[in-house]
Design a protein around this motif. Structure first.
Motif, mmCIF file in Angstrom:
data_model
loop_
_atom_site.group_PDB
_atom_site.id
_atom_site.type_symbol
_atom_site.label_atom_id
_atom_site.label_comp_id
_atom_site.label_asym_id
_atom_site.label_seq_id
_atom_site.Cartn_x
_atom_site.Cartn_y
_atom_site.Cartn_z
ATOM 1 N N VAL A 341 0.737 -1.129 0.103
ATOM 2 C CA VAL A 341 -0.067 0.013 -0.104
ATOM 3 C C VAL A 341 0.939 1.182 -0.077
ATOM 4 N N ASP A 342 0.369 2.320 -0.807
ATOM 5 C CA ASP A 342 1.235 3.528 -0.881
ATOM 6 C C ASP A 342 2.490 3.294 -1.778
ATOM 7 N N HIS A 343 2.912 2.303 -2.161
ATOM 8 C CA HIS A 343 3.927 2.049 -3.093
ATOM 9 C C HIS A 343 3.823 2.788 -4.680
ATOM 10 N N GLY A 344 2.690 3.141 -4.734
ATOM 11 C CA GLY A 344 2.415 3.903 -5.885
ATOM 12 C C GLY A 344 1.593 2.872 -7.108
ATOM 13 N N LYS A 345 0.801 2.088 -6.954
ATOM 14 C CA LYS A 345 0.365 1.375 -7.752
ATOM 15 C C LYS A 345 -0.752 2.106 -8.361
ATOM 16 N N THR A 346 -1.548 2.777 -7.780
ATOM 17 C CA THR A 346 -2.661 3.652 -8.582
ATOM 18 C C THR A 346 -2.055 4.894 -9.280
ATOM 19 N N SER A 347 -1.034 5.406 -8.816
ATOM 20 C CA SER A 347 -0.058 6.268 -9.730
ATOM 21 C C SER A 347 0.342 5.850 -10.639
ATOM 22 N N LEU A 348 0.770 4.495 -10.577
ATOM 23 C CA LEU A 348 1.509 3.873 -11.929
ATOM 24 C C LEU A 348 0.668 3.775 -12.756
ATOM 25 N N ILE A 439 10.679 -0.439 -9.777
ATOM 26 C CA ILE A 439 10.960 0.362 -8.543
ATOM 27 C C ILE A 439 10.776 1.916 -8.588
ATOM 28 N N ASN A 440 9.659 2.119 -7.958
ATOM 29 C CA ASN A 440 8.902 3.545 -8.188
ATOM 30 C C ASN A 440 9.614 4.609 -7.320
ATOM 31 N N LYS A 441 9.360 5.642 -7.448
ATOM 32 C CA LYS A 441 9.490 6.746 -6.503
ATOM 33 C C LYS A 441 11.071 6.907 -6.547
ATOM 34 N N ILE A 442 11.570 6.654 -7.621
ATOM 35 C CA ILE A 442 13.025 7.004 -7.694
ATOM 36 C C ILE A 442 13.429 8.678 -7.828
ATOM 37 N N ASP A 443 12.383 9.276 -7.822
ATOM 38 C CA ASP A 443 12.568 10.839 -8.050
ATOM 39 C C ASP A 443 12.886 11.344 -6.534
ATOM 40 N N LYS A 444 12.418 10.395 -5.336
ATOM 41 C CA LYS A 444 12.453 10.821 -4.010
ATOM 42 C C LYS A 444 13.964 10.864 -3.483
ATOM 43 N N SER A 476 9.357 6.622 -11.996
ATOM 44 C CA SER A 476 8.693 7.425 -11.055
ATOM 45 C C SER A 476 7.237 7.756 -11.415
ATOM 46 N N ALA A 477 6.256 7.378 -10.893
ATOM 47 C CA ALA A 477 4.858 7.464 -11.303
ATOM 48 C C ALA A 477 4.430 8.992 -11.396
ATOM 49 N N LEU A 478 5.134 9.644 -10.519
ATOM 50 C CA LEU A 478 4.736 10.970 -10.364
ATOM 51 C C LEU A 478 5.418 11.790 -11.520
ATOM 52 N N SER A 479 6.863 11.615 -11.840
ATOM 53 C CA SER A 479 7.242 12.538 -12.973
ATOM 54 C C SER A 479 7.203 11.571 -14.227
HETATM 55 P P1 GDP Z 1 -1.178 2.627 -3.852
HETATM 56 O O1 GDP Z 1 -1.831 2.696 -2.648
HETATM 57 O O2 GDP Z 1 -0.230 1.670 -4.143
HETATM 58 O O3 GDP Z 1 -2.106 2.634 -4.858
HETATM 59 O O4 GDP Z 1 -0.354 3.875 -3.851
HETATM 60 P P2 GDP Z 1 -0.742 5.358 -4.593
HETATM 61 O O5 GDP Z 1 -0.639 5.468 -6.073
HETATM 62 O O6 GDP Z 1 -1.776 5.780 -3.955
HETATM 63 O O7 GDP Z 1 0.559 6.276 -4.035
HETATM 64 C C1 GDP Z 1 0.756 6.576 -2.770
HETATM 65 C C2 GDP Z 1 1.640 7.918 -2.507
HETATM 66 O O8 GDP Z 1 2.701 7.741 -3.028
HETATM 67 C C3 GDP Z 1 0.586 9.102 -3.075
HETATM 68 O O9 GDP Z 1 0.675 9.903 -2.268
HETATM 69 C C4 GDP Z 1 1.241 9.133 -4.622
HETATM 70 O O10 GDP Z 1 1.285 10.565 -4.775
HETATM 71 C C5 GDP Z 1 2.892 8.855 -3.948
HETATM 72 N N1 GDP Z 1 3.697 8.526 -4.979
HETATM 73 C C6 GDP Z 1 3.228 7.479 -6.000
HETATM 74 N N2 GDP Z 1 4.282 7.308 -6.969
HETATM 75 C C7 GDP Z 1 5.023 8.135 -6.698
HETATM 76 C C8 GDP Z 1 6.310 8.555 -7.152
HETATM 77 O O11 GDP Z 1 6.908 7.999 -8.101
HETATM 78 N N3 GDP Z 1 7.228 9.567 -6.543
HETATM 79 C C9 GDP Z 1 6.616 10.354 -5.423
HETATM 80 N N4 GDP Z 1 7.549 11.111 -4.941
HETATM 81 N N5 GDP Z 1 5.520 9.863 -4.806
HETATM 82 C C10 GDP Z 1 4.726 9.118 -5.601
#
Ligand code: GDP
Length: 832
Positions: A341-348, A439-444, A476-479
């Motif tokens: 959870v919160d690792h970025g599934k939805t964002s990806l 491997i997500n959030k590499i921008d962090k 990076s799902a974000l960028s």
């Molecule tokens: P899920 O619970 O796996 O579906 O995760 P979400 O997609 O909801 O992401 C959880 C949080 O991580 C959110 O606040 C996203 O904005 C953040 N997040 C997701 N991907 C990235 C990323 O690549 N970089 C950064 N900095 N934040 C991210």
């Protein structure tokens, strides 16, 4: 059999004189020692009757029993006296013996020529006279057998001692005569164990003979015996016919079957089946279901043949030959994204989709239908399941739908491997699906991709960078960094899988998502897995069936057809299927209906069987434990599939060894009459989670006293059920429905906001009461009233049938046609 039947008759006759026990004894020895003799006697009787008829025919003029035998008796009485005289004179006795012998001969002849004689006797008077003479002589000697007994009978009535003496005397005379005829009577006598009673027995035998001979009662007996014999024969016939006629049936046994249905299929009585089950220690009523194994045992016990049928047998229509290799064409891979959870599934998922939307020409509105397909820059088509999470993945798999070809394991570089990451690995491995690590959030700033790679090693995921064969991509799902690379890697992996399907055949697919849509009815997102689904196709999906009314793609466009790996929304279902249900196109509507109803019944039976699997021991233990119900059946209806599943899961956890909650049925949508029927049948309450009963269901529930309870918070529901299950329900706050109002118009009033112009359709509207806004029986909002107006005035209450104005506190989304439910809370004894 016939002997035993005959003997009681004799017993009765004998019983007039002798004790019961002796009687039976005599009877037995008769049937043993003198079986033939008795038979002979009987025959003799018949002979004698005509003879006596012949003898007495002069007097009676026919073979009419009673008169004849009376005269006969007199005659024979005289004969007895004569016998006594004979006894005094041995020479005479000898003569008598000779005569007896002659008589015996005559009798034997008579036996053979019985019928002829009867005729002759009737027809020829002279012969009668001759016979009469012979009979007189015969009677004199017959005294040796019959007459003395008769005499004894008469005498006995007067003086038993004299009778005995007479009998013994007669017996003495008879003895030699008989011995010459046959040894059996002697044997018989010898077999009499008690010397003292021998005389009685002898007398009895004599009596028997005479009664038979005189025909008194003999005829009655023989008539009755005849009847009995006929009955016996009939019975025998029936009895012997039963097994002969018993048709050994081939009894089809599904996974679960209702007891009455099983009896029906065997053509046996339900009670017999229930009894057989009870004898096996299974306490069930005819309306309960038993599993296939039990049913099989019972079928065998009844001597029938059992044939286990599985879904496959009934659903043979769905079986299609395997596709020829030349018909197969490459298809897009289906990808599921999993991870902690919160690792970025939805964002990806969003990022991937966005990439495609930007690169695609359509842009703009996209629609969430649970899955979507994209085209990579390289031209590869990829289908993503937009339902991240293990539960969806595995629950679908559990339902038989293996839809995923590739799993993307998302691991946040700043968080590394977490419990759900490991869980996801297990799920993917169990499904034998290749994994690609994102491997997500590499921008962090704190991102450490290598830590992720190393930690994954511990879970047997060896990525390429670690010299393994698992593809890994830093994203990076974000960028949006690395997304393209990820997609190319997926395309690469999919090529390795050589995924193929035949588009030119009736479609097969799996339900990704399904819901009861306001206005559109049941809607299911189906991922076509093989063949092509077309508009107008008739299909069966899980326990539902339908005809494709419309197909809507992930862009919200209506399409005519959908090929392999294409997700589409399907309209035209007769009910809401469940995620993971398999869809099959069939040729005929009848077939679709048949399969769907078979499945529905099978599922119902299976649920019932699971609940009915109570052994006698358990039942007794339960009864001993308490009077209260040990099982709390419930029917669950919820607004969405997810809630329904969550409730069912929570319910399964409620209860202990003594009490358990049994979900009879769970589904999505308003509570219907059929739910009420089901609940009534099992004495179950209905749980409505954010849904309401429609009007007919409400009425029906009122009539049948079925309790419907509404909830909007799952914990409240679980608490209540738990309390009910453990018998701890106490008086508590309970809400009571007091009225319904339907919204006719919506006004915007400055300073107040939106006001609903309503008419109270049921009960009353009360200012102080709680309110819920319902749209198509689904709860949209729950809260309080801000105003309740009748004309211009603020009022406390509005009666049914009257119009009023209502506004909600802190809520504006009200529409024409919505229904306002008005309820009050009160303290009440709980009955759940
Ligand atoms: P899920 O619970 O796996 O579906 O995760 P979400 O997609 O909801 O992401 C959880 C949080 O991580 C959110 O606040 C996203 O904005 C953040 N997040 C997701 N991907 C990235 C990323 O690549 N970089 C950064 N900095 N934040 C991210």
């Amino acid at each position: 059999m016939s002997d035993t039947k005959d003997t009681p008759e004799k017993g009765k006759t004998l019983g007039l004189r002798g004790g019961g026990t002796e009687t039976s004894h005599v009877r037995q020895s008769f049937s043993h020692g003198r079986t033939k003799s008795v038979t002979v006697e009987r025959k003799r009787k018949r002979v004698v009757v005509p003879k006596s008829g012949a003898g007495g025919a002069g007097g009676t003029g026919g073979a009419v029993g009673r008169n004849l035998s009376d005269t006969e008796r007199e005659r024979r009485l005289r004969a007895v006296q004569a016998a006594r005289a004979q006894e005094a004179d041995r020479a005479e006795q000898m003569k008598a013996e000779e005569k007896a012998r002659e008589e015996e001969m005559i009798r034997l002849r008579a036996e053979k020529e019985q019928a002829e004689r009867e005729e002759r006797e009737r027809e020829i008077a002279r012969q009668r006279k001759q016979d009469e003479e012979r009979e007189k002589e015969a009677a004199a000697k017959a005294a040796a057998t019959a007459p003395k007994a008769k005499a004894a009978k008469v005498e006995e009535a007067v003086d038993p001692a004299a009778a005995q003496a007479a009998a013994s005397r007669v017996e003495a005379g008879k003895g030699p005569a008989k011995s010459t005829k046959t040894d059996k009577p002697q044997d018989d006598r010898n077999k009499q164990p008690k010397g003292g009673k021998a005389g009685d027995d002898r007398r009895r035998s004599g009596k028997l003979t005479i009664t038979q001979a005189t025909g008194e009662g003999g005829r009655q007996r023989s008539m009755a015996a005849m009847k009995r014999r006929q009955e016996r024969e009939k019975r025998k016939m029936q009895g012997s016919n039963e097994p002969r006629e018993k048709i050994i049936r081939e009894v089809k046994i599904p996974e679960a079957i209702m007891v009455s249905e099983l009896a029906n299929r065997m053509a046996e009585r339900v009670a017999a089946v229930v009894k057989a089950l009870m004898q096996s220690g299974i306490m069930v009523t005819q309306n309960q279901s038993i599993d296939a194994d039990t049913a099989e045992l019972i079928v065998e016990e009844f001597g029938h043949k059992s044939v286990r049928v599985s879904d496959a047998d009934v659903e043979q229509a769905l079986q299609t030959p395997d596709d020829a290799p030349e018909d197969l064409q490459p298809r897009a891979p289906v990808i599921t994204i999993m991870g902690h959870v919160d690792h970025g599934k939805t964002s990806l998922l969003d990022a991937i989709r966005k990439t495609n939307v930007v690169s695609g020409e359509a842009g703009g509105i996209t629609q969430h239908i649970g899955a979507y397909q994209i085209t990579t820059d390289g031209g590869a088509k990829l289908t993503f399941l937009d339902t991240p999470g293990h539960a969806a993945f595995t629950s679908m798999r559990a339902r038989g739908a293996q839809v995923t070809d590739i799993v993307i394991l998302v691991v946040a570089a700043d968080d590394s491997v977490m419990p759900q990451t490991i869980e996801a690995i297990h799920h993917a491995k169990a499904a034998e699906v290749p994994i690609i690590v994102a491997i997500n959030k590499i921008d962090k700033p704190g991102a450490d991709p290598n830590k992720v790679r190393t930690e994954l090693l511990q879970h047997e995921i060896v990525v390429e960078k670690m010299s393994g064969d698992v593809l890994d991509v830093e994203v990076s799902a974000l960028s949006g960094t690395g997304i393209d690379t990820l997609l190319e890697n997926i395309a690469l992996q999919s090529e390795l899988l050589e995924l193929k399907a035949n588009p030119d055949r009736p479609a097969e697919g799996a339900v990704i998502e399904a819901q009861l849509d306001v206005g559109r009815g049941p809607v299911a997102t189906v991922l076509v897995q093989n063949g092509t689904l077309k508009r107008g196709d008739i299909f069966v999906v899980g326990e539902q069936w339908g005809k494709v009314r419309a197909l809507i793609n992930d862009q919200g466009e209506r399409v005519e057809e959908a090929g392999p790996s294409v997700p589409v929304e399907v309209l035209g279902l007769n009910g809401t299927p469940e995620a993971g249900d398999v869809l099959n196109v069939v040729q005929e509507e009848a077939k679709a209906r048949e399969i769907a109803s078979y499945r529905a019944q099978a599922a119902k039976d299976k649920r019932a069987a699971a609940g009915a699997a109570t052994t006698l021991d358990q039942l007794l233990a339960q009864k001993k434990a308490s009077e209260s119900t040990t099982e709390l059946p419930i029917v669950v209806k919820a607004d969405v599939q997810g809630s329904a599943e969550a409730i069912v899961q929570a319910m399964e956890k409620v209860g202990n060894e003594e009490v358990r909650v049994r979900v009879l049925h769970s589904g999505v949508g308003a509570i219907t009459e059929s739910d009420v029927t089901l609940a009534e049948a099992s004495g179950a309450p209905i749980i409505g989670f954010n849904v309401r009963a429609n009007a007919p269901a409400r009425e029906s529930a009122n009539q049948k006293s079925v309790e419907i309870r509404y909830y909007s918070i799952i914990y409240d529901l679980v608490d209540d059920i738990r309390a009910a299950a453990s018998g701890l329900l106490s008086a508590e706050i309970k809400e009571t429905f007091i009225g319904y109002a339907s919204i006719k118009e919506v006004f915007k009033v400055s300073g107040v906001g939106k006001v609903a112009g309503c008419v109270v359709t049921e009960g009353v509207a009360r200012r102080s009461a709680g309110v819920r806004l319902l749209r198509d029986n689904v709860v949209i909002h729950e809260g309080k009233l801000k105003t309740l107006k009748r004309f211009k005035d603020e009022v406390a209450q509005v009666q049914g049938g009257q119009e009023c104005g209502m506004a909600f506190e802190n809520y504006e989304d009200i529409r024409e046609g919505d229904v306002i439910e008005i309820f009050e809370t009160e303290e009440i004894e709980r009955t759940l």
